[in-house]
Motif scaffolding. Sequence first.
Motif, PDB file in Angstrom:
ATOM      1  N   UNK A 256      60.039  -4.914  94.229  1.00 62.45           N
ATOM      2  CA  UNK A 256      60.879  -5.637  93.276  1.00 62.45           C
ATOM      3  C   UNK A 256      62.313  -5.737  93.782  1.00 62.45           C
ATOM      4  N   UNK A 257      62.821  -4.647  94.322  1.00 63.59           N
ATOM      5  CA  UNK A 257      64.184  -4.658  94.857  1.00 63.59           C
ATOM      6  C   UNK A 257      64.294  -5.645  96.020  1.00 63.59           C
ATOM      7  N   UNK A 258      63.285  -5.635  96.912  1.00 63.68           N
ATOM      8  CA  UNK A 258      63.320  -6.528  98.065  1.00 63.68           C
ATOM      9  C   UNK A 258      63.280  -7.988  97.672  1.00 63.68           C
ATOM     10  N   UNK A 259      62.411  -8.339  96.731  1.00 61.59           N
ATOM     11  CA  UNK A 259      62.329  -9.732  96.286  1.00 61.59           C
ATOM     12  C   UNK A 259      63.632 -10.159  95.623  1.00 61.59           C
ATOM     13  N   UNK A 260      64.179  -9.295  94.777  1.00 54.86           N
ATOM     14  CA  UNK A 260      65.436  -9.642  94.117  1.00 54.86           C
ATOM     15  C   UNK A 260      66.571  -9.833  95.099  1.00 54.86           C
ATOM     16  N   UNK A 261      66.647  -8.969  96.125  1.00 51.16           N
ATOM     17  CA  UNK A 261      67.753  -9.039  97.075  1.00 51.16           C
ATOM     18  C   UNK A 261      67.592 -10.190  98.064  1.00 51.16           C
ATOM     19  N   UNK A 262      66.389 -10.348  98.619  1.00 49.93           N
ATOM     20  CA  UNK A 262      66.187 -11.332  99.680  1.00 49.93           C
ATOM     21  C   UNK A 262      66.010 -12.749  99.146  1.00 49.93           C
ATOM     22  N   UNK A 263      65.265 -12.888  98.054  1.00 45.54           N
ATOM     23  CA  UNK A 263      64.959 -14.228  97.555  1.00 45.54           C
ATOM     24  C   UNK A 263      66.012 -14.759  96.595  1.00 45.54           C
ATOM     25  N   UNK A 264      66.673 -13.866  95.848  1.00 50.05           N
ATOM     26  CA  UNK A 264      67.580 -14.340  94.804  1.00 50.05           C
ATOM     27  C   UNK A 264      68.976 -13.733  94.895  1.00 50.05           C
ATOM     28  N   UNK A 265      69.246 -12.989  95.963  1.00 51.65           N
ATOM     29  CA  UNK A 265      70.598 -12.495  96.195  1.00 51.65           C
ATOM     30  C   UNK A 265      71.093 -11.478  95.192  1.00 51.65           C
ATOM     31  N   UNK A 266      70.209 -10.675  94.630  1.00 48.79           N
ATOM     32  CA  UNK A 266      70.623  -9.656  93.666  1.00 48.79           C
ATOM     33  C   UNK A 266      71.278  -8.498  94.417  1.00 48.79           C
ATOM     34  N   UNK A 267      72.463  -8.101  93.990  1.00 47.44           N
ATOM     35  CA  UNK A 267      73.150  -6.940  94.553  1.00 47.44           C
ATOM     36  C   UNK A 267      72.807  -5.719  93.700  1.00 47.44           C
ATOM     37  N   UNK A 268      72.290  -4.672  94.351  1.00 49.67           N
ATOM     38  CA  UNK A 268      71.807  -3.497  93.625  1.00 49.67           C
ATOM     39  C   UNK A 268      72.834  -2.377  93.569  1.00 49.67           C
ATOM     40  N   UNK A 269      74.061  -2.655  93.957  1.00 52.18           N
ATOM     41  CA  UNK A 269      75.114  -1.660  93.830  1.00 52.18           C
ATOM     42  C   UNK A 269      75.085  -0.636  94.947  1.00 52.18           C
ATOM     43  N   UNK A 270      75.690   0.524  94.695  1.00 49.09           N
ATOM     44  CA  UNK A 270      75.783   1.593  95.678  1.00 49.09           C
ATOM     45  C   UNK A 270      74.390   1.997  96.167  1.00 49.09           C
ATOM     46  N   UNK A 271      74.125   1.932  97.478  1.00 55.55           N
ATOM     47  CA  UNK A 271      72.764   2.183  97.969  1.00 55.55           C
ATOM     48  C   UNK A 271      72.250   3.585  97.637  1.00 55.55           C
ATOM     49  N   UNK A 272      73.097   4.597  97.804  1.00 55.22           N
ATOM     50  CA  UNK A 272      72.659   5.960  97.521  1.00 55.22           C
ATOM     51  C   UNK A 272      72.302   6.119  96.049  1.00 55.22           C
ATOM     52  N   UNK A 273      73.195   5.655  95.176  1.00 58.37           N
ATOM     53  CA  UNK A 273      72.941   5.794  93.739  1.00 58.37           C
ATOM     54  C   UNK A 273      71.710   5.008  93.329  1.00 58.37           C
ATOM     55  N   UNK A 274      71.561   3.777  93.852  1.00 58.88           N
ATOM     56  CA  UNK A 274      70.390   2.974  93.511  1.00 58.88           C
ATOM     57  C   UNK A 274      69.115   3.636  93.997  1.00 58.88           C
ATOM     58  N   UNK A 275      69.143   4.207  95.212  1.00 58.34           N
ATOM     59  CA  UNK A 275      67.952   4.880  95.736  1.00 58.34           C
ATOM     60  C   UNK A 275      67.550   6.082  94.906  1.00 58.34           C
ATOM     61  N   UNK A 276      68.532   6.891  94.523  1.00 59.57           N
ATOM     62  CA  UNK A 276      68.235   8.061  93.687  1.00 59.57           C
ATOM     63  C   UNK A 276      67.698   7.627  92.330  1.00 59.57           C
ATOM     64  N   UNK A 277      68.292   6.584  91.760  1.00 57.30           N
ATOM     65  CA  UNK A 277      67.839   6.095  90.457  1.00 57.30           C
ATOM     66  C   UNK A 277      66.407   5.577  90.532  1.00 57.30           C
ATOM     67  N   UNK A 278      66.084   4.827  91.593  1.00 62.52           N
ATOM     68  CA  UNK A 278      64.725   4.314  91.764  1.00 62.52           C
ATOM     69  C   UNK A 278      63.732   5.463  91.903  1.00 62.52           C
ATOM     70  N   UNK A 279      64.083   6.470  92.708  1.00 61.28           N
ATOM     71  CA  UNK A 279      63.185   7.613  92.898  1.00 61.28           C
ATOM     72  C   UNK A 279      62.989   8.388  91.600  1.00 61.28           C
ATOM     73  N   UNK A 280      64.063   8.558  90.847  1.00 67.56           N
ATOM     74  CA  UNK A 280      63.954   9.312  89.593  1.00 67.56           C
ATOM     75  C   UNK A 280      63.104   8.554  88.584  1.00 67.56           C
ATOM     76  N   UNK A 281      63.266   7.213  88.546  1.00 70.13           N
ATOM     77  CA  UNK A 281      62.454   6.435  87.609  1.00 70.13           C
ATOM     78  C   UNK A 281      60.981   6.443  88.028  1.00 70.13           C
ATOM     79  N   UNK A 282      60.726   6.469  89.333  1.00 69.40           N
ATOM     80  CA  UNK A 282      59.346   6.569  89.813  1.00 69.40           C
ATOM     81  C   UNK A 282      58.717   7.890  89.367  1.00 69.40           C
ATOM     82  N   UNK A 283      59.502   8.965  89.355  1.00 67.71           N
ATOM     83  CA  UNK A 283      58.989  10.250  88.869  1.00 67.71           C
ATOM     84  C   UNK A 283      58.661  10.178  87.378  1.00 67.71           C
ATOM     85  N   UNK A 284      59.524   9.511  86.608  1.00 67.21           N
ATOM     86  CA  UNK A 284      59.255   9.353  85.173  1.00 67.21           C
ATOM     87  C   UNK A 284      57.957   8.581  84.961  1.00 67.21           C
ATOM     88  N   UNK A 285      57.809   7.455  85.655  1.00 68.51           N
ATOM     89  CA  UNK A 285      56.594   6.667  85.518  1.00 68.51           C
ATOM     90  C   UNK A 285      55.357   7.432  85.956  1.00 68.51           C
TER      91      UNK A 285
END
Length: 391
Positions: A256-285
């Motif tokens: 989802x992050x790749x499609x948003x960034x490459x196809x539609x130019x979505x900026x996901x903010x600070x890479x470290x913070x975004x990565x930690x947030x994605x990993x933490x949400x994956x643990x919740x799911x």
Amino acid sequence: MTSLAVTRATLARVLRDRTALFYMVLLPVAIIVVIGVTVRGFDEFRIGLVPAARTGPVAGELLSGLQDAPGLRTRTYDAEADARTALRRTELDAVVLVPSGLDAAVRAGRPVTVTVLVEPSGSAGFSAVSSVSAVVAEHAARLQAARFAADRTGGTFDDGLVLARGAEQASAPIAVRTETVNGQSDFLPLGYSYSTPTMLVMFVFINALAGGAAIVETRRTGVYARALAAPVAARTLVFGETAAYLLLAVLQSVLIVGIGALAFGVAWGDPLAAGVLIAMWALVGTGAGILAGALFRTPEQVHAVGPTLGIGLGMLGGCMWPLAVVPEWLRTAGHAVPHAWAVDAWTTLLSRDGDMSAILGEIAALAAFAAALLTVASLALRHRLIADGGA
């Protein structure tokens, strides 16, 4: 059998399941693309361009400047009547009429007026005029520089225009940066940048819940019981399954992050913070999915309850609309589910230019949710496997 072997077996089984791949890959991608195409340009002004019958190089350069300007989505019309009709139908925010004889007037030093049409009842049109005026002013400054260079060197206007373009490319541009002191936004950015983070939160959680159906089916077919007879410890099976579904949640998030960034130019903010947030949400799911696999008795129950539960929690947690616009009591109730904390963190990263330190509170809350879900899910699944193995 080690936990790693269980993880590999589970990943192979899921990747061979076409239904699982449809819900994990094809369906999210299709919805992302549809929404992306629909809302793309949501934060751009729609401008109709009506060039003169004969367009010279100066007028052509103005048209190119309008077409390439950020924040403007242009469409060219051959007839002014067609552009006016589109404006009345609110298909356009403004119409730019490029006058005939623009090149001749500029070379002769006469003033030129570029007419911009807007609907008086539409507020977007007057904002669009400001953006168009900025492009026209930049073009006019270049022409004035060309006239000045021609007068100084005794050359032609075209020679001066070449000098003006060269000086413009050689000089360092002056950047204007605006900053609101102590300003914060409670909303995600408009357009596709709003929908993509919330879709990530929704899809990863819903698909994690749906993954519980595979665990139920594996239990029902006796695969776990035969593995326990090997013998394999129940905790080994639980850890292996948890690792497999965590990897699947991370892979879907990266998709989802790749499609948003490459196809539609979505900026996901600070890479470290975004990565930690994605990993933490994956643990919740993952915790929610493992818990669903331990509690439900049939895959049909998971498929019936999982999406409904996931969408309901997403609505409560602000995935459908910002919690900033709901009453205070509903905003408080929304933070009883992890979705609200994830959306708050994305809002901080994308709308407030936050970093890791800015979302530590949300990360801590998500970590608490993940720890609770994974602990309960592991104990419930281990108990279920032992009970099934002894049956």
